[in-house]
Design an enzyme around this catalytic site. Structure first.
Site: not given
Length: 519
Positions: A111, A253, A257, A347, A349, A475-478
């Site tokens: 109104s 980010d 991307d 993903e 993320n 396992p981590s890749g790095t």
């Protein structure tokens, strides 16, 4: 009409062209991918369907602690507080129409109030105000908590002697204020490239899309206490962005991307909408369009093991969309998505996109030019627009944001309704330092450990202790660490499961330093 995008759809979901037929009373409604008709439903069935009521109502959640009173002007307050009220007054209008066997009016207007306000009231058959006894029903229904909604509706039907088998006719009116059409979005650009490009694009956006750029790189460092990864990991708003309740916000980010959405509710609780829910929203939209063009296109969603189990179940069981799990990493998701006519991948993320096969793209563009059927041609045109808007080459936060905003606008959804599609299972991410990460070998898209011996058996035994649970290690890749993911029915159980799995990794995979401590 005041602000509050999605109001018209919230009300009109109860019927078309003014003739209102509640979906949980009459399953002869047109099914949708989100809410298919109940099994065994038929033309003559008009009793209440609790599951359909729950699903539709979840799209219009009641703000915690909010209590409203139906008065002479109906309900009138800030627009952002009224979404659930508009939905529920659609229900009440149908019940009133059935009760009096006459047409009922619904008026959406604030109104003379300020633009940020809105209101809704019901009008009885001769144009008079709603009967006082039904004003009380309106108040009860608007203030009912989600778990009480079915009970309150049943009580109203009993007290007012509503015959659910009767037809209902409801006419809907609204005013012409333009406030509803404006869509405000706060964007955290992580002090990165996204701010520069958005600033260039801003003049070309339609006036209905009002973007507000934060963390534009003029004051702080790249990704410092801001950006999509910060928001996702810390589950809180970025620095430099002042959030008010129910405002729609997103973060890129630094290299733009990735994208995640989020908001705060009336109680100040932070809600994250990550890549899983982005993929789900896009999938709902695409499946509806693909059904309309009636082509034999193969569509699928591609996830990693980190996708929340609730998202996978919703896609597979509710939407009936095939889901494929691949190893962590965008290259694996992208390659799998290329196997389908329409492949959606994100993903958790927020990194992802949609891929269309060349054959599908050619056919869609052909339908736009040559199809005689209006519905098929219009659906094909929207698909063509999406092909042109989405960046199929790589994750592109700006392109993804534009697609998301278009879908929310076209479907009339608020960010809260989007968030309410399903509830994420509580989860926990941990990592354990080891002497050599290569001791861990996995299979089944990294969801099961092959080595060291006994580790997977131990994980399986731990998972059985908790409801709706799963856990995996990789396992981590790095670096020489093993990453652990666990989810369960409660945060306490997810934390406990993650800790117990981390101890198993520490003892069986050569852990370094002190043993992991409880969370």
């Amino acid at each position: 009409m005041g602000k509050g995008t999605g109001w018209t759809s919230a009300l009109m979901c109860t019927g078309r062209h003014g003739r209102v037929c509640l979906p949980w009373f009459d399953p002869s409604r047109q099914p949708s991918p989100e809410f298919p008709p109940p099994a065994g439903s038929g033309e003559s069935r008009k009793e209440m369907d609790p599951e359909a009521l729950r699903k539709y109502s979840a799209l219009h959640p009641k703000p915690a602690g909010l209590a409203l009173q139906y008065g002479t002007a109906g309900f009138r307050t800030r627009a952002q507080q009224l979404d659930h009220v508009v939905f529920r007054m659609g229900l009440l209008a149908v019940l009133r129409s059935k009760a009096v066997a006459a047409t009922i009016g619904v008026m959406v207007t604030a109104s003379h109030n300020p633009e940020e306000d809105n209101g809704i009231k019901l009008v009885d058959p001769l144009g008079e105000m709603l009967h006082p006894s039904w004003e009380e029903y309106a108040t009860q229904l608007a203030n009912a908590e989600e778990q009480e909604l079915q009970k309150v509706i049943t009580e109203i039907c009993q007290k007012a002697a509503v015959d659910l088998h009767k037809d209902a006719l409801v006419f809907i009116g609204r005013d012409t204020s333009s406030g509803e059409c404006q869509r405000h979005l706060k964007i955290d650009c992580a002090n990165g490239i996204g701010a520069l490009k958005l600033s260039e694009m801003k003049p070309y956006f339609p006036r209905e899309v009002l973007i507000h750029i934060y963390n534009d790189g003029t004051k702080e460092k790249l990704n410092h206490l801001c950006g999509a990864d910060f928001v996702k990991v810390h589950q809180k708003p970025p620095g430099g962005l002042d959030m008010k309740p129910n405002e729609r916000c997103c973060s890129f980010d630094g290299d733009a991307d990735r994208i995640v959405y989020y908001y705060k509710d009336e109680t100040g609780h932070f809600h994250l909408i990550d890549g899983d829910k982005i993929a789900t929203l896009i999938s709902i939209f695409l499946k509806e369009l693909l059904a309309k063009v009636r082509q034999n296109f193969k569509m699928a969603v591609v996830q990693t093991a980190y996708a929340n189990g609730s998202s996978t179940r919703y896609l597979e069981e509710t939407l009936k969309v095939p889901v494929h799990c691949v190893k962590t990493g965008v290259k694996h998701l992208h390659h799998k998505a290329q196997e389908f006519d329409v492949g959606v991948y994100f993903e958790a993320n927020g990194h992802g996109t949609v891929l269309f096969s060349k054959a599908a793209e050619t056919k869609i563009r052909q339908l736009v030019k040559e199809e005689k059927d209006d519905e098929k041609r219009e659906a094909a045109k929207v698909l063509e627009n999406m092909i042109d808007l989405i960046n199929q080459t790589v994750g592109d936060a700006i392109s993804d944001m534009l697609v998301i905003e278009a879908i929310l606008a076209l479907k009339g959804l608020t960010v809260q309704q989007w968030d309410a599609l399903y509830n994420d299972l509580p989860n926990r991410l941990l990592k354990v330092q080891v002497a050599d990460r290569r001791v861990i070998d996995t299979t089944d898209a990294e969801r099961r450990a092959v080595t060291p011996p006994g580790l997977q058996e131990k994980i399986d035994a731990l998972v059985k202790k908790y409801k709706l649970s799963r856990a995996f290690v990789r396992p981590s890749g790095t670096e020489d660490v093993v990453r652990i993911y666990a989810e369960a029915d409660t945060q306490e159980n997810a934390d406990a499961l993650a800790h117990e799995v981390s101890l198993a990794v520490y003892h069986l995979a050569g852990g370094k330093g002190a043993p992991p401590q409880p969370i």
